[in-house]
Design an enzyme around this catalytic site. Structure first.
Site, PDB file in Angstrom:
ATOM      1  N   LYS A 192       4.147  19.215 -16.501  1.00 60.32           N
ATOM      2  CA  LYS A 192       4.729  19.634 -15.215  1.00 60.32           C
ATOM      3  C   LYS A 192       4.613  21.142 -15.017  1.00 60.32           C
ATOM      4  O   LYS A 192       4.722  21.915 -15.968  1.00 60.32           O
ATOM      5  CB  LYS A 192       6.196  19.247 -15.151  1.00 60.32           C
ATOM      6  CG  LYS A 192       6.853  19.622 -13.826  1.00 60.32           C
ATOM      7  CD  LYS A 192       8.356  19.433 -13.858  1.00 60.32           C
ATOM      8  CE  LYS A 192       9.063  20.770 -13.840  1.00 60.32           C
ATOM      9  NZ  LYS A 192      10.520  20.674 -13.642  1.00 60.32           N
ATOM     10  N   LYS A 231       5.115  15.950  -7.028  1.00 59.39           N
ATOM     11  CA  LYS A 231       6.587  15.979  -7.111  1.00 59.39           C
ATOM     12  C   LYS A 231       7.132  16.910  -6.035  1.00 59.39           C
ATOM     13  O   LYS A 231       7.317  18.100  -6.265  1.00 59.39           O
ATOM     14  CB  LYS A 231       7.012  16.446  -8.514  1.00 59.39           C
ATOM     15  CG  LYS A 231       8.509  16.606  -8.686  1.00 59.39           C
ATOM     16  CD  LYS A 231       8.919  16.701 -10.149  1.00 59.39           C
ATOM     17  CE  LYS A 231      10.387  17.019 -10.290  1.00 59.39           C
ATOM     18  NZ  LYS A 231      10.911  16.794 -11.626  1.00 59.39           N
TER      19      LYS A 231
HETATM   20  P1  13P Z   1      16.312  18.233 -10.038  1.00 59.22           P
HETATM   21  O1  13P Z   1      16.095  16.757  -9.784  1.00 59.22           O
HETATM   22  O2  13P Z   1      17.640  18.537 -10.661  1.00 59.22           O
HETATM   23  O3  13P Z   1      15.996  19.063  -8.833  1.00 59.22           O
HETATM   24  O4  13P Z   1      15.274  18.641 -11.165  1.00 59.22           O
HETATM   25  C1  13P Z   1      13.990  18.222 -11.047  1.00 59.22           C
HETATM   26  C2  13P Z   1      13.068  19.204 -11.639  1.00 59.22           C
HETATM   27  O5  13P Z   1      12.322  18.885 -12.526  1.00 59.22           O
HETATM   28  C3  13P Z   1      13.073  20.571 -11.100  1.00 59.22           C
HETATM   29  O6  13P Z   1      11.962  21.253 -11.554  1.00 59.22           O
END
Ligand code: 13P
Length: 335
Positions: A134, A217
């Site tokens: 990620k 995402k």
């Molecule tokens: P949240 O769902 O708490 O926003 O976190 C997701 C995430 O990976 C943020 O980078």
């Protein structure tokens, strides 16, 4: 079908989603401070190991995003964390950016760093079991932001990251997060998010990233948290779907939303409504951090020995989101 496409589809199959447990030590310390638990490597591991060994990991969680500290830690049974996750039937992933720093040229905005030495770090993560990665770009909305500079430079970094990750046979999660902080309207969120996502794909294509082997995402389309004109959940779902339809190429197999500060219930309800009207070929699922962990963390902090009780709460939240990812959730299932 390409190997990367297979991995992406497997992570998001049958309503499964992603547990984002990749809080940096700084962020995790804030979360633990808020429930009066001391933030030590042992306590961070303790809570995370409870989540990773819960039964929902097999049915509901297709992948877990880890932080560098966690992916190298050993469980109480002396397994490595990636082994535990694989044994539960889920896939280990790793956050590989090194955080958002002040953007030179536009100091009120951020640019995500971490490209230097990334190829070598990826090889190491792959060797210890990571299947996906990620990288989060972050954008704030105001009258003049996000600037063209921030939109362009973050998209460029996300694309260079993605190309390197695919070269190393892992699936990149591409996370451009337009924050909900501020008094902007949902309409502003729609137009800025569309612009941000379109630019990301322009750069991903330029960098020859295989779009069938990524997971996007994004944020949902919401009014800013200080905006007085809130919109209905149905409107959130409609605008979110419209934004993604207009800006995401159809080759992309799956979209896994971040929760971004929504409550647990809100994040589930909105995901459910999106799936009820989803007429695209995209799988629409979740990659939640706070919206999967909040209640479990609160419960655990009061009785850190109560593993079963903590897992029960996490199992429930994961199950609710798996139903929502199939448009099968309803409020009465919450009780
Ligand atoms: P949240 O769902 O708490 O926003 O976190 C997701 C995430 O990976 C943020 O980078």
């Amino acid at each position: 079908m390409s190997e990367l496409n297979n991995i992406a589809l497997k992570i998001l199959q049958k309503g499964k989603g992603i547990l984002a447990a990749d809080e940096s030590t700084g962020t995790m310390t804030k979360r633990l401070d808020s429930v009066n638990v001391q933030s030590t490597p042992e306590n961070r591991l303790l809570f995370r190991e409870i989540l990773f060994s819960a039964s929902c990991m097999t049915e509901c969680i297709g992948g877990v995003i880890l932080y560098d500290e966690t992916i190298k830690q050993q469980t109480s049974k002396k397994n490595l964390i990636p082994e535990l996750i694989l044994n539960m039937g889920s896939a280990p992933g790793i956050k590989v950016d090194t955080g958002a720093k002040i953007l030179a040229g536009s100091p009120e905005e951020k640019i995500t760093e971490g490209l230097d030495g990334l190829r070598e770090r990826l090889k190491e993560y792959y060797r210890i079991g990571a299947k996906f990665t990620k990288w989060r770009g972050v954008y704030n909305i105001s009258k003049s932001y996000p600037s063209k500079l921030s939109i362009h430079s973050n998209a460029h970094a996300l694309a260079r990251y993605s190309a390197l990750v695919q070269e190393c046979n892992m699936v990149p999660i591409v996370e451009p997060e337009v924050l909900m902080d501020g008094d902007h309207s949902a309409k502003d969120c729609f137009s800025k998010t569309s612009e941000v996502i379109k630019k990301c794909f322009e750069e991903l294509i330029l960098h020859k990233v295989d779009l069938k082997g990524i997971i996007l995402k994004p944020n949902m389309i919401l009014a800013g948290n200080k905006c007085k004109d809130k919109i209905s959940k149905e409107e959130v779902a409609k605008l979110t779907l419209e934004c993604l339809k207009n800006s995401v190429p159809s080759e992309v197999p799956g979209i896994a939303f971040l929760s971004g500060g929504q409550s647990e219930l809100e994040a589930t309800e909105n995901l459910n409504l999106i799936n009820k009207i989803n007429d695209t070929s995209f799988i629409m699922s979740f990659s939640y951090g706070r919206a999967l962990q909040q209640s479990a963390l609160k419960f655990w902090s009061k009785d850190t020995k109560n593993i079963e009780g903590t897992q029960k709460i996490f199992n429930h939240r994961a199950k609710m989101n798996t139903l929502a990812a199939q448009g099968k959730w309803s409020k009465d299932l919450e009780n």
